[in-house]
Motif scaffolding. Structure first.
Motif: not given
Length: 158
Positions: A4-32
Motif C-alpha cells: 500500500f503506497r500513496g495518499r488519496f482523499t475521497n468523498k464519503i456519501d450519505a450512506k457512509g460509502r467511500v471509494s477505496v483507491p484502485a491501487k489499494f484494491r489491487a493489493v487486497t485482490v492480489a491477496q485473494g
C-alpha cells in the motif's frame, strides 16, 4: 509482494460509502480478498488502520504467540479482532466505513487513505495534514533507523 503506497482523499456519501483507491484494491485482490479489513489503531492516533488478508494473518500469528489466557492477549484481541470489520468492495470499488470506526477517527465527509506498506491508514483529511507536517519535521531524526541490509553471500568461500 504488492504494498500500500500513496495518499488519496475521497468523498464519503450519505450512506457512509467511500471509494477505496484502485491501487489499494489491487493489493487486497492480489491477496485473494475482494475487500479490506479495518480496525482501530493501537497507538493514540485518530485514524483507522486498514490491511488485506496478508497483514491480518500476521496479526493472528502475533496473537497466537501470546499466552491464550493472558489479559494482554485478551485486550489486544478485543481491539485487533473484536473491533475489526471486513469490508467488501461493491461493484464500484466502494466500502461502507462502519460508523463506530468513523466516529473514533473523526471522519465525516471525506477520508484520506495513506499507504504504509503492508497496511494503510484512513484519516480525516485535516487531521492527516497536521500529522504529516509533524512527521516531516521528525523524520530526519529517524533516518538512522533505516539501515540497508548487508549484501548476502552465495555461500561459496571468498
Amino acid at each position: 509482494m504488492e504494498s500500500f503506497r500513496g495518499r488519496f482523499t475521497n468523498k464519503i456519501d450519505a450512506k457512509g460509502r467511500v471509494s477505496v483507491p484502485a491501487k489499494f484494491r489491487a493489493v487486497t485482490v492480489a491477496q485473494g480478498f475482494n475487500g479490506i479489513i479495518c480496525f482501530p489503531p493501537l497507538n493514540e492516533g485518530r485514524f483507522i488502520e486498514g490491511c488485506g488478508p496478508a497483514f491480518s494473518n500476521q496479526i493472528d500469528q502475533m496473537l497466537a504467540r501470546l499466552d491464550p489466557f493472558s489479559t494482554e492477549r485478551d485486550m489486544l484481541a478485543s481491539v485487533l479482532l473484536g473491533e475489526s470489520a471486513e469490508l467488501m468492495f461493491d461493484a464500484d470499488g466502494r466500502v461502507i466505513l462502519p460508523e463506530g470506526l468513523r466516529e473514533m477517527a473523526g471522519i465525516a465527509d471525506e477520508a484520506t487513505f495513506v499507504g504504509a506498506g503492508e497496511r494503510f491508514q484512513i484519516w480525516e483529511p485535516k487531521a492527516y495534514e497536521v500529522f504529516a507536517v509533524e512527521a516531516k519535521k521528525q523524520v530526519p531524526g529517524f533516518r538512522a533507523m533505516l539501515k540497508a541490509q548487508p549484501p548476502t553471500t552465495d555461500g561459496g568461500g571468498r
